[in-house]
Design a protein around this motif. Structure first.
Motif: not given
Length: 122
Positions: A72-73, A79-80, A100-104
């Protein structure tokens, strides 16, 4: 950490959205009803956000068939940030604690507002 009524309403809305997704993948109405009751009850039992998230994770693991791992992020700035997890090893959690946005994959899930199921292949 306590959270405001607005945060609580947002969390309830998100849990309801997740429930709808579960309902789409679950055929048994008894399981759906129990899931709704259990998650809603966890939200109303505490004003502590971390406790609510931990309880919700326990309910999700227990109620959704074949789920052995979950995260749960929450979005904090760009950042998530991982708030709760079940089933992952510490070395993995250390690597994905903040994304970090928008990775992955995690950000794709957040942006698409959809729960993801990834089957494990050994």
């Amino acid at each position: 950490m306590n959270f405001s009524d607005k945060s609580k309403e947002q969390l309830i809305a998100e849990i309801e959205r997740l429930q709808k997704m579960v309902n789409q993948t679950t055929a048994t109405s008894a399981i759906e009803h129990n899931f709704d009751h259990d998650v809603t009850q966890t939200i109303h039992e505490s004003l502590n956000l971390q406790e609510v998230l931990e309880n919700a994770a326990d309910v999700l693991i227990k109620r959704i068939d074949k789920v052995e791992m979950l995260t749960i992020y929450m979005v904090e700035g760009r950042n998530a940030v991982l708030k709760c997890q079940r089933g992952f090893p510490k070395w993995f959690i250390d690597k994905v604690r903040s994304i970090k946005f928008p990775n992955g994959f995690t950000w794709k899930t957040i942006i698409d507002e959809s729960m993801r199921y990834v089957p494990v292949s050994y």
